[in-house]
Design an enzyme around this catalytic site. Structure first.
Site, PDB file in Angstrom:
ATOM      1  N   HIS A 253      48.912 -16.512  -3.977  1.00  0.00           N
ATOM      2  CA  HIS A 253      47.912 -16.611  -2.900  1.00  0.00           C
ATOM      3  C   HIS A 253      47.009 -17.817  -3.081  1.00  0.00           C
ATOM      4  CE1 HIS A 253      47.883 -13.332   0.043  1.00  0.00           C
ATOM      5  NE2 HIS A 253      48.516 -12.630  -0.865  1.00  0.00           N
ATOM      6  N   ASP A 352      51.165  -6.170   2.216  1.00  0.00           N
ATOM      7  CA  ASP A 352      50.625  -7.440   2.722  1.00  0.00           C
ATOM      8  C   ASP A 352      51.153  -7.779   4.109  1.00  0.00           C
ATOM      9  OD1 ASP A 352      48.971  -8.252   0.727  1.00  0.00           O
ATOM     10  OD2 ASP A 352      50.347  -9.721  -0.151  1.00  0.00           O
ATOM     11  N   HIS A 412       3.544  12.884  13.174  1.00  0.00           N
ATOM     12  CA  HIS A 412       4.774  13.676  13.181  1.00  0.00           C
ATOM     13  C   HIS A 412       4.423  15.163  13.324  1.00  0.00           C
ATOM     14  CE1 HIS A 412       6.434  10.037  11.407  1.00  0.00           C
ATOM     15  NE2 HIS A 412       7.649  10.557  11.349  1.00  0.00           N
TER      16      HIS A 412
END
Ligand code: NAD
Length: 430
Positions: A253, A352, A412
């Site tokens: 590669h 691959d 809250h």
């Protein structure tokens, strides 16, 4: 664990080079952010000697590319894409939306909605990595992504016709001939001619990976899929010629693709080293594969397969191939890898190119915390809630108020008080 190297890597990771890559990428992103298309063109000229009138291919140009690809290659692209699509569709089917009634009248649910616009990077500096088009574009389309923009570089100034064909058949909505950092930055930031995307997927060299890393946050990314890696676990039943061939299949590669062998058999290790040298003698890609083998290749002898799996988990390699008498046991024994290739009848090259699993996989030990690219990476898992029962809403309101005040969140708490008052007639003092 007693592990003994009979071949060590010639190099250690070079932080000076990484810093240099990081600095170059930072500069390119800065300039593209400031100057858009003008900077994109200037970096494409600089790094790829590529400056066509438009980086975007027209439909006519795409069809011209396709007409230049041999019929057998077109058929092979379609067959590989069929496998990738089938596997991706199975993945999609495994992801379920759901809703539960957590208590009477209280519904909690989860939906998986696709990202709207994705960029697909298909590497092409060295090889026309057309299989990456199947992996990034097709998978996005199966997930339901509406707009997929593909970028791939020219190869030595030439249009990669087969990659363009693969991107088109995979369903890319737009295809740009643009590579490296300039492609990633253009898609992430948007320019006059390239749409800004929400998410970028795809492998690439260190410049591509670093660009994705630096832009993460402004966009989503799949993972950092850098230089390819292979690790083979072999016992005394493995064929050393197969081991050597498969190690080199990934070493080619680039010059920085680590091929690692961990084996319980010193004989398999020694013979593999001999076969690697022999195969390299007339391998057309020997320069790259040989460099990776010399600088990053390792052969490690261990006493047992359990030790081999344990050590392989530490390496956490992108591709792990199991060449042992009972390869399936690795499914139970191993945790850290990108993808597992079980037994001699499969190999990393199948993954691959064509078998159907995704080849965009975590490298550099990222397999410790993520798997590879898959349909799920293109989906956002989003939750919702609905309370249809008044008593339930009031009771959750009381709980919410107490939880909020424990954190000093008065605002809250009042949202909870309000509902407890409305539905359970609680009094409130604010
Ligand atoms: P690439 O498309 O990733 O990179 C090419 C681009 O790099 C060029 O367009 C150029 O703009 C840029 N570039 C090159 N030299 C530069 C420099 N000095 N400064 C700035 N930019 C520069 O193609 P590639 O180089 O062939 O790399 C492909 C990589 O993808 C390989 O390392 C391969 O191992 C890897 N890969 C990984 C996976 C995975 O899933 N992990 C899968 C397939 C491929």
């Amino acid at each position: 664990m007693v592990a003994r190297h009979i071949k060590t890597a010639g190099l250690v990771a070079n932080t000076t080079t990484s810093q240099k890559v990081s600095d170059i990428v930072k500069g390119v992103i800065h300039d593209i952010r400031a100057d858009g298309d003008k900077a994109v063109r200037s970096y494409s000229e600089k790094f790829d000697k590529w400056s066509p009138p438009s980086f975007k291919l027209t439909e006519t140009q795409i069809q011209e590319c396709i007409s230049k690809v041999p019929a057998q290659t077109i058929a092979d692209i379609k067959e590989a894409q069929k496998n990738v699509r089938t596997f991706a569709e199975a993945q999609r089917a495994s992801i379920k939306d759901f809703e539960i009634e957590i208590q009477p009248g209280v519904f909690l649910g989860q939906r998986n909605n696709p990202i709207s616009t994705a960029g697909a990077y298909i590497p092409g500096g060295r090889y026309p990595l057309l299989a990456s088009a199947h992996m990034t574009i097709l998978t996005a389309k199966v997930a339901g992504v509406k707009n997929v923009i593909a970028c791939t570089p020219p190869i030595s100034g030439q249009v990669p016709n087969a990659t363009v064909a693969a991107a088109h058949f995979a369903g890319a909505d737009e295809i740009f001939l643009l590579g490296g950092t300039q492609a990633i930055a253009a898609m992430a930031l948007g320019t006059e001619s390239i749409k800004k995307v929400d998410f970028i997927a795809g492998p690439g060299n260190p410049f591509v990976a670093e660009a994705k890393r630096q832009l993460f946050g402004e966009i989503g990314i799949d993972l950092l899929a850098g230089p390819t890696e292979i690790l083979i676990v072999a016992d005394e039943y493995a064929d050393p010629f197969t081991v050597a061939t498969d190690l080199l299949s990934q070493a080619e590669h680039g010059p920085d693709s680590p091929p690692i062998l961990i084996t319980t058999s010193e004989d398999v290790g020694q013979q593999t080293i001999k076969f690697v040298d022999q195969i390299l003698k007339d391998m057309p890609t020997a320069e790259l594969a040989g460099t990776s083998w010399r600088d990053f290749g390792e052969v490690v002898i261990v006493d047992s397969l359990d030790e081999a799996y344990e050590l392989a988990d530490v390496y956490s390699s992108e591709h792990v191939q199991i060449l042992t008498q009972n390869p399936r046991e690795a499914l139970e024994k191993m945790r850290n890898y990108g993808s597992l290739f079980l037994g001699e009848k499969t190999c990393v090259s199948y993954g691959d190119k064509c078998i159907g699993t995704n080849h965009v996989l975590p490298t550099r030990k990222a397999g410790r915390y993520t798997g590879g690219l898959w349909v799920g990476k293109y989906l956002k898992t989003q939750t919702y809630q609905e309370v249809v029962d008044e008593k339930a809403s009031g009771e959750i309101g009381r709980l919410c108020a107490r939880c909020s005040r424990a954190e000093n969140f008065e605002g809250h708490a009042r949202s909870g008080d309000l509902r407890a008052h409305k539905y359970l007639q609680d009094s409130y003092s604010w």
